[in-house]
Motif scaffolding. Structure first.
Motif: not given
Length: 786
Positions: A162, A167, A198, A247, A251, A254, A256
């Motif tokens: 994180r 994420s 998260d 997610q 993004t 990004k 996960f």
């Protein structure tokens, strides 16, 4: 003066210029990821007056390393080495098997022999005693290594990712938070959201009723649908898929991290009938034949060496041929339901994997699919259990064959809370002798694992036989992403990771194992692996009490480099090697806070005996108000084995009221002070086996009244005795009932207590969950111990 001002101005410009150059160089330099959170760059003071004339510095953002993969850990519950198709099982795991065909299958991967310890070791890369997780959180003590409280100097892999731009989300079972910290009062520092996730959607105990689970969404209890088609396994898979899609939609650049941890196939074995019907008749041959079949298939597949011997099963497990027809019928049904539960679990897990592929992310997703957090559970005892809570309360009716056969047709549905006979656990742990809880035998600690990452791992469908442990997953993730182990996290210097990365095995199938020493310990069952040898002792069986003091235990010795199944004890042939390994164990035990050994089990459910904190410790009285519900057993005053009274101040309004005033537990054990058509009642539900009801004869008066229940315990200091429950309305006795037995240990693993509603499953058969909500007003409820 002017020359001096000019000089100072020029000096300032030179300093600012130098600082700007330094900042520019720092920005080009590699980010230091050993101290988390990452520090943003320092910028010199801006001297330009007008923003239109100045150039703004870039906004600092934390981003994952370039091309970092998504990471998914799938962790099943209570499934041993012989529990997947890829490792020879007769049980259905098509999605695990498919990943194995396209990735790497590890046949010497190990866990800790119990759930909480394995899970804490998995997400931290440290041994479970280092994480203070000697056993499950419900039996934590005050000894170092056993407090159940994750230290601040051990950050999880979720927190590390994180803080490095991932994420993060967790779904399913989170059995890592100290039980006395799971309440609205917190502290929340060891809840999922505060150890790196998260997003969290799941349950906080060791198990849950899959039909009516006690679910948290982040920090909040949520009510699941009161729908006969609802099942938590399906729910958690759907929630995880929705989160990943969301997610990635917002993004897409990004990465996960998803920790997908079903409560399956831990008891209770709850599964829809459509899955059970597919298993009909598949286990009629019995556990001996099935165990042998798994063993032969394992050799055929090459997941165990061809010269492996099938280790003997425990002496306490009867041969199938010795069983009665009634026993065979019941036990085969238990296996059918267990198999169906695994089938559903693997199917729902497959949905998650398919969703990742549909998003175009599967190739660059590093997946660890671990088929079990320990060996298959033998905690159902010799006969299995209609209601697992009978085991914790030492009630023999729960394992009575005739009682259980009454539930044959509905085994696994919402009216049962079942577990299976230990003979099946031994079969599904083939080719080993033992099961869950036995840390001194690979039957308790060896689990099949697949690693799948097409973009990086070129080999497909291959077996890796290097010796590894659950603490090795976290360092493998860090190496795969290109991240260092953090030196400081949130201002706290970190303890070094104790695991060894497995990444070297990806390209070098015959490389020597780099994890060469590992201790094991659980309830005094203890062992040590060292460079191809294993020494250990079975101190206590899952279904029995300890037979020896620790110094009296008999140790066994196995050359596991040549004896895959631990079938041949070499202790008498090599006493020198055994003695050396025993000394190695003691050294590791001191190093990792394993000592003192503690073989207590049921006693440790009592916080006073265990010496751990408790919200109600020493309190004799608890006052609650309407809306206070969802309180787990460790958050609530302990009314077991004692006299107590409940005083409720209510307002019925101008018409007869219905619903629960206060209740604790549910269908499989608990009590409820409730009202039906205006008439007050007190129900004591003894393990779902017997209901004792004190019911008034007249309706409560309109408006305000005081309803009291007084329970007079008749057992003295003897636990689990009965007593008399008497109901009062406005000080007048209106009903009384004799309660023959009470639950002395635990009402439920996850059913809660609350005012004004009976969440999860209903204690009383006189109302359902949706009808349990109190229709009047409750001013307050006071429970007082006597």
């Amino acid at each position: 003066m002017k020359r001096r001002d000019m000089f100072l101005g020029m000096f300032a410009l030179l300093v600012l210029s130098a600082l700007s150059a330094t900042v520019a160089m720092a920005q080009k330099a590699q980010v230091d990821r050993t101290e988390l959170p990452l520090k943003g760059p320092w910028y010199p003071p801006i001297t330009t007056l007008d923003a239109r004339d100045a150039k703004a510095p870039p906004v600092f953002e934390v981003k994952a390393p370039k091309d970092a993969p998504n990471v998914v850990i799938i962790l099943l519950d209570d499934l041993g080495f012989g529990g997947t198709g890829a490792t020879g099982s007769v049980l259905p795991t098509p999605h695990f098997d498919k990943l194995a065909r396209n990735g790497l299958l590890y046949n010497q991967f190990h866990t800790t022999a119990l759930c909480s310890p394995t899970r804490q070791a998995l997400i931290t890369g440290r041994n479970h005693h280092s994480c203070n997780q000697a056993k499950i959180t419900e039996v934590a003590t005050s000894f170092p290594g056993a407090t159940g409280m994750l230290p601040n100097d051990i950050a999880t892999i979720a927190e590390t990712l994180r803080l490095n731009g991932y994420s993060t989300a967790a779904y399913g079972k989170h059995h890592e938070t100290a039980v006395w910290e799971i309440s609205p009062s917190g502290p929340f520092t060891r809840w999922p959201n505060f150890v790196g996730f998260d997003e969290f959607y799941g349950f906080m105990g060791g198990e849950t009723n899959q039909w009516s689970p006690a679910v948290y969404h982040n920090l909040n209890r949520v009510e699941t649908p009161d729908d006969p088609d609802y099942h938590f396994m399906n729910d958690m898979a759907t929630k995880s898929i929705e989160w990943m899609r969301f997610q990635q939609a917002l993004t897409p650049d990004k990465p996960f991290f998803v920790y997908f941890a079903p409560g399956a196939v831990h008891a209770p074995h709850h599964v829809p009938k459509s899955y059970i019907e597919k298993q009909k008749g598949r286990f009629d041959e019995g556990w001996d034949v099935i165990r042998e079949r798994i063993f032969e298939q394992q050799k055929k597949l090459g997941v165990i060496p061809a010269d492996t011997k099938l280790a003997k099963k425990p002496d306490d497990i009867k041969d199938w041929s010795e069983l009665s027809d009634k026993e065979k019928k019941l036990y085969a049904r238990q296996a059918e339901v267990f198999s169906a539960f695994l089938d559903m679990t693997d199917h729902e897990t497959g949905r998650v994997i398919q969703a990742i592929e549909d998003m175009g992310e599967l190739d660059n997703t590093l997946i660890f699919y671990i088929a079990g957090d320990n060996g298959t559970s033998a905690e159902g005892g010799m006969s299995g259990l209609y209601n697992e809570m009978t085991y914790f309360n030492a009630e023999p009716q729960g394992s009575d064959i005739d009682v259980m056969l009454k539930h044959y047709d509905n085994w696994g549905d919402p009216s049962t809370y079942p577990h299976m006979a230990a003979g099946w656990a031994v079969a599904f742990d083939s080719p080993f002798t033992w099961t869950k809880q036995i840390a001194s035998n690979y039957g308790g600690t060896r689990n099949a694992m697949v690693v799948h990452w097409p973009e990086r791992i070129q080999a497909k469908g291959e077996i890796r036989s290097q010796w590894h442990h659950v603490i090795d997953v976290a360092p493998t993730i860090l190496e795969a992403i290109g991240l260092p182990q953090p030196r400081i996290v949130n201002g706290v210097p970190q303890r070094p990771i104790e695991g060894t990365s497995m990444a070297y095995t990806w390209d070098y199938p015959n490389a020597p194992s780099q994890h060469t020493i590992q201790y094991f310990e659980m309830f005094g069952n203890r062992g040590i692996y060292f460079d191809g040898w294993f020494a250990g002792t079975v101190h206590v069986k899952p279904w029995a009490n300890p037979e020896n003091r620790f110094p009296e235990d008999t140790w066994e010795l196995y050359h596991v480099a040549e004896d895959f199944s631990m079938s041949t004890d070499l202790a008498k042939q090599h006493p020198d090697i055994l003695a050396k390994l025993q000394q190695v164990f003691l050294g590791e035990a001191v190093k990792y806070k394993v000592l003192p050994l503690d073989d207590r089990r049921q006693e440790l459910f009592n916080p006073k005996l265990a010496g751990r904190p408790d919200l109600m410790f020493g309190r004799k009285e608890l006052t609650l108000y309407e809306g206070m519900d969802g309180l787990l057993e460790n958050d609530f005053i302990n009314v077991k084995n004692t006299s107590f009274e409940i005083v409720a101040e209510i307002d019925s309004g101008d018409k007869p009221v219905n619903g629960v005033i206060v209740a604790q537990g549910g269908r499989f054990g608990g009590w409820s002070l409730h009202v039906k058509d205006g008439i007050p009642r007190y129900t004591y539900n003894y393990l779902g086996l017997e209901h004792s009801v004190a019911a008034g004869k007249t309706k409560l008066p309109n408006g305000k009244s005081t309803v009291k229940m007084d329970f007079a315990y008749e057992g003295g200091k003897k636990p689990g005795a009965g007593g008399t429950a008497t109901l009062y309305v406005n000080g007048k006795s209106v009903a009384s009932t004799k309660i023959p037995k009470t639950e002395f240990s635990v009402f439920s693993a996850d059913e809660s207590a609350g005012v004004g509603i009976d969440m999860e499953t209903p204690v009383s058969e006189e109302y359902d969950r949706s009808g349990s909500k109190f229709t009047g007003k409750i001013d307050k409820v006071t429970i007082t111990l006597k």
